[in-house]
Design a protein around this motif. Sequence first.
Motif, PDB file in Angstrom:
ATOM      1  N   GLU A  27     -22.562 -10.930 -14.174  1.00  9.07           N
ATOM      2  CA  GLU A  27     -23.142 -12.174 -13.667  1.00  9.07           C
ATOM      3  C   GLU A  27     -24.656 -12.066 -13.555  1.00  9.07           C
ATOM      4  O   GLU A  27     -25.386 -13.021 -13.853  1.00  9.07           O
ATOM      5  N   ARG A  28     -25.153 -10.922 -13.130  1.00  5.31           N
ATOM      6  CA  ARG A  28     -26.604 -10.715 -13.025  1.00  5.31           C
ATOM      7  C   ARG A  28     -27.273 -10.836 -14.402  1.00  5.31           C
ATOM      8  O   ARG A  28     -28.316 -11.479 -14.535  1.00  5.31           O
ATOM      9  N   LEU A  29     -26.673 -10.241 -15.397  1.00  9.49           N
ATOM     10  CA  LEU A  29     -27.243 -10.294 -16.750  1.00  9.49           C
ATOM     11  C   LEU A  29     -27.224 -11.714 -17.298  1.00  9.49           C
ATOM     12  O   LEU A  29     -28.163 -12.141 -17.978  1.00  9.49           O
ATOM     13  N   ARG A  30     -26.155 -12.441 -17.000  1.00 15.31           N
ATOM     14  CA  ARG A  30     -26.078 -13.836 -17.447  1.00 15.31           C
ATOM     15  C   ARG A  30     -27.130 -14.687 -16.747  1.00 15.31           C
ATOM     16  O   ARG A  30     -27.825 -15.490 -17.377  1.00 15.31           O
ATOM     17  N   TYR A  31     -27.267 -14.482 -15.436  1.00  9.31           N
ATOM     18  CA  TYR A  31     -28.218 -15.266 -14.640  1.00  9.31           C
ATOM     19  C   TYR A  31     -29.651 -15.033 -15.115  1.00  9.31           C
ATOM     20  O   TYR A  31     -30.464 -15.966 -15.132  1.00  9.31           O
ATOM     21  N   GLN A  32     -29.950 -13.820 -15.518  1.00  8.49           N
ATOM     22  CA  GLN A  32     -31.294 -13.492 -15.978  1.00  8.49           C
ATOM     23  C   GLN A  32     -31.472 -13.712 -17.484  1.00  8.49           C
ATOM     24  O   GLN A  32     -32.497 -13.330 -18.052  1.00  8.49           O
ATOM     25  N   HIS A  33     -30.478 -14.312 -18.118  1.00  8.58           N
ATOM     26  CA  HIS A  33     -30.537 -14.657 -19.546  1.00  8.58           C
ATOM     27  C   HIS A  33     -30.790 -13.439 -20.427  1.00  8.58           C
ATOM     28  O   HIS A  33     -31.455 -13.527 -21.464  1.00  8.58           O
ATOM     29  N   LEU A  34     -30.215 -12.315 -20.028  1.00  4.56           N
ATOM     30  CA  LEU A  34     -30.381 -11.092 -20.811  1.00  4.56           C
ATOM     31  C   LEU A  34     -29.165 -10.795 -21.684  1.00  4.56           C
ATOM     32  O   LEU A  34     -29.305 -10.153 -22.739  1.00  4.56           O
ATOM     33  N   ALA A  35     -27.987 -11.229 -21.262  1.00  5.86           N
ATOM     34  CA  ALA A  35     -26.780 -10.929 -22.028  1.00  5.86           C
ATOM     35  C   ALA A  35     -25.634 -11.817 -21.578  1.00  5.86           C
ATOM     36  O   ALA A  35     -25.564 -12.212 -20.414  1.00  5.86           O
ATOM     37  N   GLU A  36     -24.737 -12.085 -22.514  1.00  6.54           N
ATOM     38  CA  GLU A  36     -23.481 -12.764 -22.222  1.00  6.54           C
ATOM     39  C   GLU A  36     -22.358 -11.751 -22.399  1.00  6.54           C
ATOM     40  O   GLU A  36     -22.241 -11.132 -23.458  1.00  6.54           O
ATOM     41  N   THR A  37     -21.551 -11.581 -21.383  1.00  9.06           N
ATOM     42  CA  THR A  37     -20.504 -10.575 -21.424  1.00  9.06           C
ATOM     43  C   THR A  37     -19.273 -11.097 -22.159  1.00  9.06           C
ATOM     44  O   THR A  37     -18.777 -12.183 -21.877  1.00  9.06           O
ATOM     45  N   GLU A  38     -18.804 -10.296 -23.109  1.00 10.60           N
ATOM     46  CA  GLU A  38     -17.600 -10.636 -23.867  1.00 10.60           C
ATOM     47  C   GLU A  38     -16.344 -10.119 -23.171  1.00 10.60           C
ATOM     48  O   GLU A  38     -15.300 -10.777 -23.182  1.00 10.60           O
ATOM     49  N   SER A  39     -16.439  -8.929 -22.603  1.00  3.84           N
ATOM     50  CA  SER A  39     -15.265  -8.337 -21.970  1.00  3.84           C
ATOM     51  C   SER A  39     -15.694  -7.182 -21.078  1.00  3.84           C
ATOM     52  O   SER A  39     -16.799  -6.649 -21.207  1.00  3.84           O
ATOM     53  N   ILE A  40     -14.798  -6.821 -20.154  1.00  6.65           N
ATOM     54  CA  ILE A  40     -14.982  -5.635 -19.311  1.00  6.65           C
ATOM     55  C   ILE A  40     -13.665  -4.862 -19.357  1.00  6.65           C
ATOM     56  O   ILE A  40     -12.592  -5.433 -19.136  1.00  6.65           O
ATOM     57  N   THR A  41     -13.757  -3.580 -19.659  1.00  2.00           N
ATOM     58  CA  THR A  41     -12.556  -2.749 -19.735  1.00  2.00           C
ATOM     59  C   THR A  41     -12.657  -1.569 -18.784  1.00  2.00           C
ATOM     60  O   THR A  41     -13.735  -1.058 -18.505  1.00  2.00           O
ATOM     61  N   ARG A  42     -11.484  -1.161 -18.311  1.00  2.00           N
ATOM     62  CA  ARG A  42     -11.358  -0.013 -17.423  1.00  2.00           C
ATOM     63  C   ARG A  42     -10.707   1.126 -18.199  1.00  2.00           C
ATOM     64  O   ARG A  42      -9.738   0.913 -18.931  1.00  2.00           O
ATOM     65  N   HIS A  43     -11.234   2.338 -18.031  1.00  2.00           N
ATOM     66  CA  HIS A  43     -10.749   3.480 -18.789  1.00  2.00           C
ATOM     67  C   HIS A  43     -10.423   4.641 -17.849  1.00  2.00           C
ATOM     68  O   HIS A  43     -11.283   5.071 -17.069  1.00  2.00           O
TER      69      HIS A  43
END
Length: 247
Positions: A27-43
């Motif tokens: 959300e921080r990256l989206r708000y600052q217009h730096l990146a749009e997240t495609e997915s988050i995975t747990r490993h």
Amino acid sequence: MRFTIGIDDTDQLGGPGTSHRASELAERLRYQHLAETESITRHQLLTAPEISYTKTNSSVCLVVAADPDNLEDLITTCRAFLVVESAPGSNPGLCVAAWVDVHENVQAFGEQATREVIAPETAVEVARRHKIYLEGITGTGSGVIGALAAVGLRVQGQRGRFSWLPGLRELSPGVYTVRELLQQIPIDDIQSLEGISLPEEAGIEIGLWNRPVLKKGKSVLLVEKAKDGPPNVWHVVPKEIIKQRYG
């Protein structure tokens, strides 16, 4: 351009886990217009007496779309976020790499971290050799192991489960057809535990916990037939089975 962001060891018992922090970072990256997240995975990584971890020794990878010209700002923002938001006493690590730069040696490192005890210095050397940004942010910096492993495992595409995809957690409980689910959330397939893809008209009962898994680089929602349910309706595989098989 696609980038991977690996983070690990941001939490302490009783506080938000690393997957939660990853969602906040997205959300921080989206708000600052730096990146749009495609997915988050747990490993899931190795659990052993020699390894210090909070609950389960898992790490997290974000896959984002970002302008390569903004890479320095992307790293700076991720780093600043972890400095402020990581729990006191944690040892967060951060890895940022373009998807195409995650060499097979980095993927092999991720596999190694699921079955062997690894020193932080080994992670740093692998990242240095392949010119990947990797840093221990605070504390001992031992989180570099999981951060690099998460990136390697995500690109390798065989181990892990999706903790976030666009629209996944907004799905209301109920029965959907396979066609409807594939239209509403960006998953690649819906399969039985035996690996058989379901037809588009099959019904899938969605509950409150729906986590696609990573199989052959694809996001796959696993389902099973209920013993006493309608003949054409399948259920999402219980989380206990998903956690046991995929971490």
